[in-house]
Design an enzyme around this catalytic site. Structure first.
Site, PDB file in Angstrom:
ATOM      1  N   ASP A  14     -19.539  -1.934   7.194  1.00  0.00           N
ATOM      2  CA  ASP A  14     -19.797  -3.299   6.750  1.00  0.00           C
ATOM      3  C   ASP A  14     -19.260  -4.309   6.437  1.00  0.00           C
ATOM      4  O   ASP A  14     -17.899  -4.102   7.794  1.00  0.00           O
ATOM      5  CB  ASP A  14     -19.215  -2.948   4.997  1.00  0.00           C
ATOM      6  CG  ASP A  14     -19.241  -3.946   4.282  1.00  0.00           C
ATOM      7  OD1 ASP A  14     -20.393  -4.224   4.223  1.00  0.00           O
ATOM      8  OD2 ASP A  14     -18.747  -5.232   3.806  1.00  0.00           O
ATOM      9  N   ASP A  16     -18.806  -7.941   5.802  1.00  0.00           N
ATOM     10  CA  ASP A  16     -18.108  -9.386   4.686  1.00  0.00           C
ATOM     11  C   ASP A  16     -17.122  -8.382   3.800  1.00  0.00           C
ATOM     12  O   ASP A  16     -17.077  -7.675   3.253  1.00  0.00           O
ATOM     13  CB  ASP A  16     -19.188  -9.847   4.305  1.00  0.00           C
ATOM     14  CG  ASP A  16     -20.328 -10.341   4.952  1.00  0.00           C
ATOM     15  OD1 ASP A  16     -19.753 -10.421   5.987  1.00  0.00           O
ATOM     16  OD2 ASP A  16     -21.723 -10.864   4.997  1.00  0.00           O
TER      17      ASP A  16
END
Length: 179
Positions: A14, A16
């Site tokens: 991922d 952020d």
């Protein structure tokens, strides 16, 4: 889980809150700041010839808060700071759009594994939310949660593997491969 010599064929992260500090709807590459140990974690994977990729929800596009070009500029800055990624998969949809790519749905992971030419069962997915973990589990990928201050306790409790930081997560994945 039985892991063969071909595992992991890739690790998908991922963006952020996992690779970089979360700046809500970040449109400015100057605001990109890697989390501690992100560079070391990615370098370790690259030293083991394991491709890295990014799978990221960017609902700011659907909300009119970001453009595709701004997201691409932020992603480019991530690569300037952390090195190249073998695949970038971005969901531009909002939470109610009903797409198949927005995590916790597995579309981003499926697109990344197609792009890399590997099976979802041959990858690990590393993220900071339950949605990241669920997306990986939905397609048989190994899911690792690296919680931060925004991660819910219920997400930590439900995760199959929880690591305190990104470097530990990568070491855990590589150790499983060696076992």
């Amino acid at each position: 889980m039985t892991l063969g010599v071909q595992w992991p064929r890739a690790v998908l992260f991922d963006r952020d809150g996992t690779l970089i500090h979360d700046v809500p709807y970040c449109a400015d590459p100057a605001q990109v700041r890697p989390v501690p140990e992100a560079a070391a974690a990615l370098e370790l994977l690259r030293a083991h010839a394991v491709p890295v990729g990014v799978v990221t929800n960017q609902s700011g596009i659907a909300r009119g808060l970001l453009t595709h070009a701004e997201v691409a500029a932020v992603n480019h800055r991530v690569e300037q700071l952390l090195g190249p990624c073998a695949t970038w998969q971005v969901c531009p949809h909002g939470p109610t759009d009903g797409c198949s790519c927005r995590k916790p749905r597995p579309g981003l992971i499926l697109a990344a594994t197609r792009d890399l030419g590997v099976s979802p069962a041959q990858v690990a997915v590393v993220g900071d939310t339950g949605a990241d973990v669920q997306a990986g589990l939905a397609v048989g990928a190994r899911s690792v949660l690296v919680p931060n201050a925004a991660t819910l306790t219920t997400e930590v409790d439900a995760a199959p593997v929880v690591c305190p930081d990104l470097l530990t997560a990568v070491r855990t994945v590589l150790a499983e491969a060696a076992a």
